[in-house]
Design an enzyme around this catalytic site. Structure first.
Site, mmCIF file in Angstrom:
data_model
loop_
_atom_site.group_PDB
_atom_site.id
_atom_site.type_symbol
_atom_site.label_atom_id
_atom_site.label_comp_id
_atom_site.label_asym_id
_atom_site.label_seq_id
_atom_site.Cartn_x
_atom_site.Cartn_y
_atom_site.Cartn_z
ATOM 1 N N TYR A 12 0.812 -1.247 0.087
ATOM 2 C CA TYR A 12 0.116 -0.072 0.108
ATOM 3 C C TYR A 12 0.935 1.310 -0.059
ATOM 4 C CZ TYR A 12 -4.366 -2.763 1.006
ATOM 5 O OH TYR A 12 -5.294 -3.529 0.766
ATOM 6 N N CYS A 150 2.433 6.359 10.876
ATOM 7 C CA CYS A 150 1.254 7.259 10.484
ATOM 8 C C CYS A 150 0.475 7.655 11.843
ATOM 9 C CB CYS A 150 0.479 6.288 9.617
ATOM 10 S SG CYS A 150 0.149 4.650 10.287
HETATM 11 N N1 LIG Z 1 0.122 1.324 5.430
HETATM 12 C C1 LIG Z 1 0.209 2.375 6.232
HETATM 13 O O1 LIG Z 1 -0.775 3.194 6.295
HETATM 14 C C2 LIG Z 1 1.668 2.752 6.706
HETATM 15 C C3 LIG Z 1 1.900 4.008 7.235
HETATM 16 C C4 LIG Z 1 3.139 4.623 7.591
HETATM 17 C C5 LIG Z 1 4.076 3.671 7.502
HETATM 18 N N2 LIG Z 1 3.931 2.277 6.917
HETATM 19 C C6 LIG Z 1 5.141 1.618 6.867
HETATM 20 O O2 LIG Z 1 5.429 1.409 5.447
HETATM 21 C C7 LIG Z 1 5.998 -0.083 5.262
HETATM 22 C C8 LIG Z 1 5.206 -0.791 4.137
HETATM 23 O O3 LIG Z 1 3.973 -0.664 4.542
HETATM 24 P P1 LIG Z 1 2.686 -1.330 3.940
HETATM 25 O O4 LIG Z 1 1.394 -0.774 4.504
HETATM 26 O O5 LIG Z 1 2.788 -0.796 2.392
HETATM 27 O O6 LIG Z 1 2.968 -2.744 3.851
HETATM 28 P P2 LIG Z 1 2.136 -3.830 2.834
HETATM 29 O O7 LIG Z 1 0.912 -3.410 2.044
HETATM 30 O O8 LIG Z 1 2.286 -5.077 3.459
HETATM 31 O O9 LIG Z 1 3.473 -4.230 1.647
HETATM 32 C C9 LIG Z 1 4.555 -4.256 2.039
HETATM 33 C C10 LIG Z 1 5.290 -4.960 0.488
HETATM 34 O O10 LIG Z 1 6.662 -5.244 1.184
HETATM 35 C C11 LIG Z 1 6.852 -6.542 0.411
HETATM 36 N N3 LIG Z 1 7.506 -7.632 1.421
HETATM 37 C C12 LIG Z 1 7.113 -8.269 2.517
HETATM 38 N N4 LIG Z 1 7.655 -8.889 3.087
HETATM 39 C C13 LIG Z 1 8.941 -8.642 2.807
HETATM 40 C C14 LIG Z 1 10.458 -8.998 2.770
HETATM 41 N N5 LIG Z 1 10.529 -9.779 3.977
HETATM 42 N N6 LIG Z 1 11.362 -8.691 2.282
HETATM 43 C C15 LIG Z 1 10.843 -7.837 1.264
HETATM 44 N N7 LIG Z 1 9.901 -7.282 0.715
HETATM 45 C C16 LIG Z 1 8.689 -7.884 1.653
HETATM 46 C C17 LIG Z 1 5.693 -7.350 -0.275
HETATM 47 O O11 LIG Z 1 5.755 -7.418 -1.583
HETATM 48 P P3 LIG Z 1 6.274 -8.635 -2.294
HETATM 49 O O12 LIG Z 1 6.141 -9.743 -1.673
HETATM 50 O O13 LIG Z 1 5.500 -8.511 -3.484
HETATM 51 O O14 LIG Z 1 7.731 -8.207 -2.649
HETATM 52 C C18 LIG Z 1 4.556 -6.076 0.566
HETATM 53 O O15 LIG Z 1 3.472 -6.056 -0.833
HETATM 54 C C19 LIG Z 1 5.913 -0.822 6.481
HETATM 55 O O16 LIG Z 1 7.176 -0.805 7.400
HETATM 56 C C20 LIG Z 1 4.887 0.005 7.217
HETATM 57 O O17 LIG Z 1 5.132 -0.047 8.647
HETATM 58 C C21 LIG Z 1 2.831 1.945 6.388
#
Ligand SMILES: NC(=O)c1ccc[n+]([C@@H]2O[C@H](COP(=O)([O-])OP(=O)(O)OC[C@H]3O[C@@H](n4cnc5c(N)ncnc54)[C@H](OP(=O)(O)O)[C@@H]3O)[C@@H](O)[C@H]2O)c1
Length: 350
Positions: A12, A150
Site C-alpha cells: 500500500y 502514521c
Molecule cells: N500502511 C500504512 O498506513 C503505513 C503508514 C506508515 C508507514 N507504513 C510502513 O510502510 C512499510 C510498508 O507498509 P505497507 O502498509 O505498504 O505494507 P504492505 O502493504 O504489507 O506491503 C509491503 C510490501 O513489502 C513486500 N515484502 C513483504 N515482506 C517482505 C520481505 N520480508 N522482504 C522484502 N519485501 C517484503 C511485499 O511485496 P512482495 O512480496 O510482492 O515483494 C509487500 O507488498 C511498513 O514498514 C509500514 O510499517 C505503512
C-alpha cells in the site's frame, strides 16, 4: 532527472509512492520491486495506476535495485529493512525508509517498543526523522531518511507546538482512530470485511509502539522528557487517522495564546491547515477532508472545567502518514520545491 527505485512496490505504501512519483516532474521511477509479482504490470496490482505508472515489477534484490538509481525507497515491513540497509548504506545510494527500523535516535528504544535489539546503531545515527516541518534543516544535507509512523505523525503534528511552548506536563493522553489500510495489504481476521465493518475495536488500549517516537519528538521540542499514553482504535474506514490528544497544563492558556503557538510553528507550512470554525458541520479536523492529499489538518479546543487542551489532528495515513512525507523529505534532500508532486486537493468523499 533524479532516478528512484521502490522496494516493496506492491504494498500500500509502495503503491502511493508510485502514484506520487510517477507524476513528479523531476523524478524517473526506474525500478519497482516485488518478489510476489515480478514480471507483472504495475497496474495489475495497483489498477488505479493504469496509464500513469507504465512499469513492470522487477524481481531485483534491494542491492540490485540500488545500483540502478540515485534514491531507494524501502516500503517493506518492520524488521526487514533493518537487515537490508546496512549493506545498502555502503553503496552511494540515498535511502528513504518507510518502516520503523531507523526512526529512533536511541537504540535502547528498540527492545522497549519493538522487542528486538538494533544491530546497526552506527547507521541509526545517520538517519533523519522524515518530518519536514520539524527537521527541514537536517533533511537538506542528509543521505538517509526514516519516515515517521502514521499514527505518530498525526499525534506529533497536533502536539508539537504545545510541547515547544512548555505546556505538556505530567502525562498527555492520546486517543487514536485509524482505517484498515494502516495494516498493509496482508489479509487477517482483523481486516476481514465482516469482522471490521460496523466495528470500533480498541486494538491497543495502551503501550502502542508509536508512543516511543511520539515521546522522542515531543521531548526534543520541549527540551525535557515528555510522557504520553495512547489508546488506538481501528474504525470503519479504509483510509485516514484522527488523533484527539488531552494536554493538562499547569496553567490554562487562553485561545489567543494557543493560536499563537500553532501559527508560530506552522504559519508558513504548505501542508498544514487549521480546520476550526465556530459553526457548521466540520468545525474540527476530520479524516474525510484530507483523504488523497498530503495535508495535515489541525484544530484545538479548551476545556476550562478541568484545565484541558484538546489537540486534534487528521491525516491520510498513506500520504502525510507515509508516502507524502517521504516525497516531501526527498524534495528537500534534492533541493526541489517542497511541494513538487504533492499538491493534490483532498477527495471530497460524498
Ligand atoms: N500502511 C500504512 O498506513 C503505513 C503508514 C506508515 C508507514 N507504513 C510502513 O510502510 C512499510 C510498508 O507498509 P505497507 O502498509 O505498504 O505494507 P504492505 O502493504 O504489507 O506491503 C509491503 C510490501 O513489502 C513486500 N515484502 C513483504 N515482506 C517482505 C520481505 N520480508 N522482504 C522484502 N519485501 C517484503 C511485499 O511485496 P512482495 O512480496 O510482492 O515483494 C509487500 O507488498 C511498513 O514498514 C509500514 O510499517 C505503512
Amino acid at each position: 532527472m533524479t532516478t528512484v527505485g521502490i522496494v516493496g512496490a506492491s504494498g500500500y505504501a509502495g503503491g502511493e509512492l508510485l502514484r506520487i512519483l510517477s507524476l513528479h516532474p523531476h523524478v524517473d521511477v526506474e525500478v519497482a520491486t516485488s518478489q510476489g509479482h515480478a514480471g507483472e504490470n504495475v497496474f495489475k496490482v495497483h489498477p488505479n495506476l493504469k496509464g500513469i505508472a507504465d512499469l513492470t515489477f522487477s524481481g531485483d534484490s534491494p542491492e540490485e535495485a540500488a545500483t540502478k538509481v540515485d534514491i531507494l525507497f524501502m516500503a517493506v515491513p518492520h524488521g526487514t529493512s533493518n537487515r537490508q540497509i546496512p549493506k545498502l548504506s555502503e553503496t552511494g545510494v540515498k535511502i528513504i525508509d518507510m518502516s520503523a527500523d531507523f526512526r529512533f535516535r536511541n537504540p535502547a528504544d528498540y527492545p522497549v517498543w519493538y522487542g528486538w535489539n538494533h544491530t546497526s546503531p552506527d547507521i541509526l545515527e545517520k538517519f533523519v526523522y522524515g518530518m519536514p516541518e520539524l527537521h527541514r534543516n537536517e533533511l537538506k544535507s542528509c543521505r538517509f531518511v526514516a519516515v515517521p509512523g502514521c499514527i505518530a505523525s498525526s499525534a506529533i503534528y497536533s502536539l508539537a507546538p504545545l510541547a515547544k511552548a512548555g505546556l505538556l506536563k505530567e502525562v498527555t493522553v492520546i486517543d487514536a482512530k485509524i482505517g484498515s489500510s494502516g495494516s498493509g495489504n496482508k489479509h487477517s481476521a482483523a481486516t476481514h470485511f465482516s469482522e471490521r465493518y460496523n466495528s470500533i475495536r480498541i486494538y491497543s488500549p495502551f503501550g502502542h509502539r508509536h508512543i516511543g517516537e511520539i515521546e522522542q519528538e515531543l521531548s526534543l521540542l520541549a527540551g525535557s522528557k515528555i510522557t504520553v499514553t495512547m489508546s488506538a482504535h481501528s474504525v470503519n474506514m479504509v483510509r485516514g487517522i484522527m488523533t484527539t490528544a488531552s494536554v493538562f497544563p499547569e496553567e490554562m492558556p487562553d485561545a489567543a495564546m494557543v493560536w499563537k503557538t500553532y501559527r508560530a510553528m506552522y504559519g508558513n507550512e504548505p501542508f498544514v491547515r487549521f480546520m476550526m470554525d465556530k459553526n457548521g458541520l466540520y468545525r474540527y479536523p476530520d479524516p474525510k477532508l484530507v483523504v488523497g492529499s498530503n495535508f495535515v489538518d489541525l484544530g484545538f479546543a479548551l476545556d476550562s472545567h478541568v484545565n484541558r487542551i484538546i489537540a486534534i489532528g487528521s491525516i491520510d495515513n498513506l500520504i502525510k502518514g507515509s508516502a507524502g512525507n517521504a516525497v516531501q523529505s526527498m524534495n528537500i534532500m534534492e533541493g526541489f520545491d517542497e511541494r513538487e508532486g504533492l499538491m493534490m486537493a483532498p477527495m471530497r468523499l460524498v
